[in-house]
Design an enzyme around this catalytic site. Structure first.
Site, short mmCIF file in Angstrom:
data_model
loop_
_atom_site.label_atom_id
_atom_site.label_comp_id
_atom_site.label_asym_id
_atom_site.label_seq_id
_atom_site.Cartn_x
_atom_site.Cartn_y
_atom_site.Cartn_z
N THR A 21 51.05 36.97 21.87
CA THR A 21 50.00 37.13 20.65
C THR A 21 50.53 37.65 19.34
OG1 THR A 21 48.01 37.12 22.08
CG2 THR A 21 47.67 38.30 20.15
N TYR A 35 42.87 31.96 20.10
CA TYR A 35 43.77 31.73 19.11
C TYR A 35 44.80 30.94 19.79
CZ TYR A 35 45.43 35.96 21.48
OH TYR A 35 45.72 36.73 22.50
N THR A 101 51.13 39.90 26.13
CA THR A 101 50.74 41.08 26.82
C THR A 101 50.40 40.77 28.29
OG1 THR A 101 48.36 40.55 26.21
CG2 THR A 101 49.62 42.11 24.75
N ASP A 102 50.23 39.43 28.55
CA ASP A 102 49.72 39.07 29.94
C ASP A 102 50.75 39.60 31.12
OD1 ASP A 102 47.91 35.97 29.32
OD2 ASP A 102 47.46 38.03 29.04
N LYS A 174 48.12 46.59 32.06
CA LYS A 174 47.12 45.97 31.25
C LYS A 174 45.80 46.14 31.88
CE LYS A 174 46.01 41.95 28.54
NZ LYS A 174 46.47 40.43 28.32
N GLU A 295 47.36 52.27 57.51
CA GLU A 295 46.25 51.27 58.03
C GLU A 295 46.84 50.25 59.09
OE1 GLU A 295 42.75 52.56 56.74
OE2 GLU A 295 43.22 50.84 57.80
N1 DAS Z 1 48.58 34.71 26.59
C1 DAS Z 1 49.02 35.83 25.99
C2 DAS Z 1 50.37 36.17 26.06
O1 DAS Z 1 51.27 35.47 25.89
C3 DAS Z 1 48.68 36.52 24.81
C4 DAS Z 1 48.92 37.75 24.68
O2 DAS Z 1 48.19 38.66 24.88
O3 DAS Z 1 50.18 38.03 24.16
O4 DAS Z 1 50.85 36.93 27.27
#
Ligand code: DAS
Length: 338
Positions: A21, A35, A101-102, A174, A295
């Protein structure tokens, strides 16, 4: 641009761009979801933040241009080798990696285990595309370059810099699908802040990383297949059996609670272990210690427990552990070390 004399005093920071992103664009300035990620190149990212030139001599490389949900083991190996090659150069003081970020927490943890240097490595992303009102990418990138060029950041392990915060790769995750405050280190705590152009550290990781790591990827062209089975009420072994049939060398069981094994699932895990797969009990809960022999009788089942690593990070550590050993005793030591 800094004068020659001033530039000589500035740290040399290389930005490795992978997409995400932070390099994304939306249809309008109010588009913050829906986007396109991974469209803006590294030179454009650098040109968009001229203030970086006042704090570091910045160079950029476009290593990939992908949305990070599509990151693969092969991307990780290529990125880790490039980072190690750059950090071996005396004229490189630190590295920033722009990333989606994923899966940023996963790439950060992988690098935390394979980077062979004490020099700062900082991953950075954005929760809003570069075209959005109050896009967070430019200030995140500026802060990341600051951090990567800071002597205080040496030896801290791989870090994630988001939202003026410094997080350690091992424990950050995240926590929100879309808000700018998404990255947190629940319970164990972030490492510090970046404020007024300076990093402020308040803690460091108690676990081994980077230069102290026993893992070496220099001769690796692939990583052992490790898959994750997610725990839930009334789960079955269809996915587990398919992973094992496909040749998985390790299974991460993301169990409910403290890694509990459903009566219908336990025999499938035992059978997988008997076929040679390493079984790691982890938890979908997200925080807390996965207690060995809690467990389940791990000693008797010859299973491993993930300690406090979430399932996606336990997968990374098990993949690297399997490049060195298939002994469950040694693998358990590794999970209590990193
Ligand atoms: N789809 C997400 C990624 O590329 C966009 C982001 O949050 O960076 O990880």
């Amino acid at each position: 641009m800094a004068s020659a004399a001033h530039a000589q005093k500035l740290p040399n920071v290389t930005i490795l761009a992978t997409g995400g992103t932070i390099a994304g664009t939306g249809a309008s300035s109010t588009t913050t979801v829906g986007y396109t990620a991974a469209t803006v190149g590294v030179q454009q990212l650098i040109q968009a933040v001229p203030e970086m030139a006042k704090v570091a001599n910045v160079t950029g490389e476009q290593v990939f241009q992908i949305a990070s949900e599509s990151m693969t083991n092969e991307h990780w190996l290529a990125l880790g080798k490039r980072v190690n090659a750059l950090l071996a150069q005396p004229n490189v003081d630190g590295i920033v990696i722009t990333h989606g970020t994923d899966t940023m927490e996963e790439t950060a943890y992988f690098l935390n285990l394979v980077v062979k240097s004490r020099k700062p490595v900082v991953l950075v992303g954005a929760m809003r595309p570069s075209t959005a009102l109050s896009a967070d990418g430019p200030i995140n990138l500026y802060n990341a370059v600051l951090l990567a060029g800071s002597a205080d950041a040496a030896g801290k392990g791989v870090m994630i810099a988001m939202g003026d915060q410094i997080h350690g790769a091992r424990d950050v995750t995240k926590t929100n699908t879309s808000t700018p405050d998404s990255f947190k280190t629940p319970e164990l705590g972030m490492l510090g802040y970046i404020q007024g152009g300076k990093p402020f550290f308040y803690r460091s990781s108690a676990r081994k990383h980077t230069a102290e790591s026993e893992f070496d990827i220099s001769a690796l062209s692939s990583l052992p297949q490790v898959d994750i089975v997610y725990g839930y009420a009334n789960m079955n072994t269809v996915a587990l059996d398919a992973f094992v049939a496909a040749g998985a060398k390790g299974i991460i069981h993301a169990g409910v609670g403290d890694g509990s094994l459903a009566a219908k699932v336990k025999p499938g895990l035992v059978a997988a272990r008997q076929k040679g797969a390493i079984i790691v009990r982890s938890s979908r809960v997200g925080n807390g210690i996965l207690a060995r022999n809690g467990e389940a009788n791990d000693d008797e089942l010859d299973f491993v427990v993930s300690d406090t690593l979430n399932p996606q990070k336990a997968r990374i550590l098990l993949m690297l552990a399997l490049t060195k050993t298939s002994s469950t005793k040694d693998i358990q030591r590794i999970f209590y070390t990193y």
